[in-house]
Design an enzyme around this catalytic site. Structure first.
Site, PDB file in Angstrom:
ATOM      1  N   GLY A  51       1.105  -0.462  22.308  1.00  0.00           N
ATOM      2  CA  GLY A  51       1.746  -1.415  22.941  1.00  0.00           C
ATOM      3  C   GLY A  51       1.347  -1.560  24.212  1.00  0.00           C
TER       4      GLY A  51
ATOM      5  N   PHE B  62       9.160  -2.966  14.506  1.00  0.00           N
ATOM      6  CA  PHE B  62       7.582  -3.468  14.621  1.00  0.00           C
ATOM      7  C   PHE B  62       6.793  -2.129  14.736  1.00  0.00           C
ATOM      8  CE2 PHE B  62       9.871  -7.377  16.214  1.00  0.00           C
ATOM      9  CZ  PHE B  62       9.276  -8.330  15.443  1.00  0.00           C
TER      10      PHE B  62
ATOM     11  N   THR C  45       4.249  -6.081   5.201  1.00  0.00           N
ATOM     12  CA  THR C  45       2.701  -6.857   5.160  1.00  0.00           C
ATOM     13  C   THR C  45       2.475  -7.430   3.814  1.00  0.00           C
ATOM     14  OG1 THR C  45       0.510  -6.110   5.087  1.00  0.00           O
ATOM     15  CG2 THR C  45       1.955  -4.565   4.640  1.00  0.00           C
TER      16      THR C  45
ATOM     17  N   TYR D 274      -1.947   2.578   4.187  1.00  0.00           N
ATOM     18  CA  TYR D 274      -1.079   1.626   5.101  1.00  0.00           C
ATOM     19  C   TYR D 274      -0.076   0.766   4.178  1.00  0.00           C
ATOM     20  CZ  TYR D 274      -0.073  -2.759   7.635  1.00  0.00           C
ATOM     21  OH  TYR D 274       0.445  -3.848   8.097  1.00  0.00           O
TER      22      TYR D 274
ATOM     23  N   SER E  30     -14.883  -1.974   0.956  1.00  0.00           N
ATOM     24  CA  SER E  30     -13.985  -1.317  -0.341  1.00  0.00           C
ATOM     25  C   SER E  30     -12.596  -1.861   0.122  1.00  0.00           C
ATOM     26  CB  SER E  30     -14.058   0.033  -0.356  1.00  0.00           C
ATOM     27  OG  SER E  30     -13.096   0.435  -1.453  1.00  0.00           O
ATOM     28  N   GLY E  31     -11.865  -2.425  -1.271  1.00  0.00           N
ATOM     29  CA  GLY E  31     -10.477  -3.011  -1.185  1.00  0.00           C
ATOM     30  C   GLY E  31     -10.416  -4.229  -0.440  1.00  0.00           C
TER      31      GLY E  31
END
Length: 342
Positions: A37, A73, A117, A141, A283-284
């Protein structure tokens, strides 16, 4: 007026949420280690430099202030990096969050709104993803966020620490007054990358895959304005203050736009063509990822104000055009407002 702790409030979504909380009259304290940040992204409130994984920092902070709610966050968000360095993501996103939850429980602070997410879902099995869609993340993630969601449910059941997990789709846009906007180092999101390519600040944009089962062959995503995300966080806190139970909500517009549509819209809004080059699929990457956000609209009373792609791109463009030289982190940060020694 409530006093709120915003963990990771100097990041992209965190800083826009702080802006909205201040606008609504709340007293805000931000805890951020400034690893991703930027101090200058804060438009007000008190900044404390620290890590939510440091229990001594948290004990001092929670003993000093009486908070009415917490917004979290402070997560790492780069999918590719999570694949090659999963330990970093499980440590920051999971272990540090566990430390935060333990501290909130011990100091009897809550409720909590958590930045989650759409990556918790994995490969879509339906055209629109609702909250009951199977959760099978494709990368560390997404798995780290899902693990935190499970922890939130367990802490709610065992300790009464109620929370809301907000599952973002593609956060985008910027403050309409251009005070703050999207800023990552490195940048990985489509819209700022495309705008910077249009401005000549980087090379051609890579379009990953032209052979998906979509009308133009490129991936389709759901883009949601960052200011609409910010408003949803306060609505989630208000839901919890009114006695709402621990829950998860999708945040998206419910409309999908392809990569090519984004590039075409950028040209229409800015008058600049986006230079690009075609590249193999990553990929993905699912062909389509679009939200069913009816639960948030019905339960929280959430109604996106900036729901059209041209508006989102216009605000992002105004921000990018204002700061053409800002492409990486400064090598040296300015002095913090306040810090806690380790």
């Amino acid at each position: 007026m409530s006093k709120l702790l915003v963990v990771g409030g100097c990041g992209y979504i965190g800083s826009h949420t702080v802006k909205y909380l201040l606008y609504k009259g709340h007293d805000v304290v931000v805890l951020d280690n400034l690893s991703t940040g930027f101090k200058e992204s804060l438009l007000g409130g008190a900044l404390i430099i620290g890590n939510c994984g440091n229990r001594k920092h948290l004990d001092r902070l929670l003993a000093t202030h009486s908070f009415d709610g917490v917004l979290h966050f402070a997560s790492l968000i780069q999918v590719g990096e999570s694949v090659v360095n999963p330990g970093k993501y499980y440590l920051n996103n999971v272990v540090n969050t566990l430390t935060l939850l333990q501290a909130l429980k011990d100091h009897q602070v809550g409720p909590l709104v958590f930045s989650s997410t759409a990556a918790v879902y994995g490969e879509p099995q339906t055209p629109l993803l609702s909250e009951d869609h199977p959760q099978k993340p494709l990368n560390p993630y997404g798995m780290s966020k899902l693990m935190v969601e499970h922890m939130l449910k367990d802490f709610s059941h065992a300790y009464g620490l109620r929370s809301v997990a907000l599952r973002y789709f593609n956060a985008s846009g910027a403050d309409p007054l251009t005070r703050i906007g999207e800023r990552h180092a490195p940048e990985t999101h489509l819209i700022p990358l495309a705008l910077q390519a249009a401005l000549g600040l980087r090379g051609p944009l890579s379009v990953y895959g032209r052979d998906y089962a979509t009308p133009d062959g490129t991936c389709i995503r759901d883009y949601i304005h960052v200011d609409d995300l910010a408003e949803a966080h306060l609505l989630a806190l208000e839901y919890l203050w009114q006695g709402g139970e621990t829950a998860a909500f999708n945040l998206g517009n419910g409309d999908g736009f392809s990569v090519q549509q984004v590039l075409d819209t950028i040209e229409g809004v800015t008058g600049y063509a986006v230079p690009f080059e075609n590249a193999p699929r990553r990929s993905g990457d699912p062909a389509r990822l679009v939200a069913d956000a009816q639960l948030a609209k019905q339960t929280l009373g959430w109604a996106p104000r900036y729901a059209t792609l041209p508006t989102i791109i216009k605000h992002a463009w105004q921000w990018e055009a204002k700061r053409p030289s800002v492409l990486s982190r400064p090598t040296k940060l300015s002095q913090p407002t306040k810090h806690y020694a380790a």
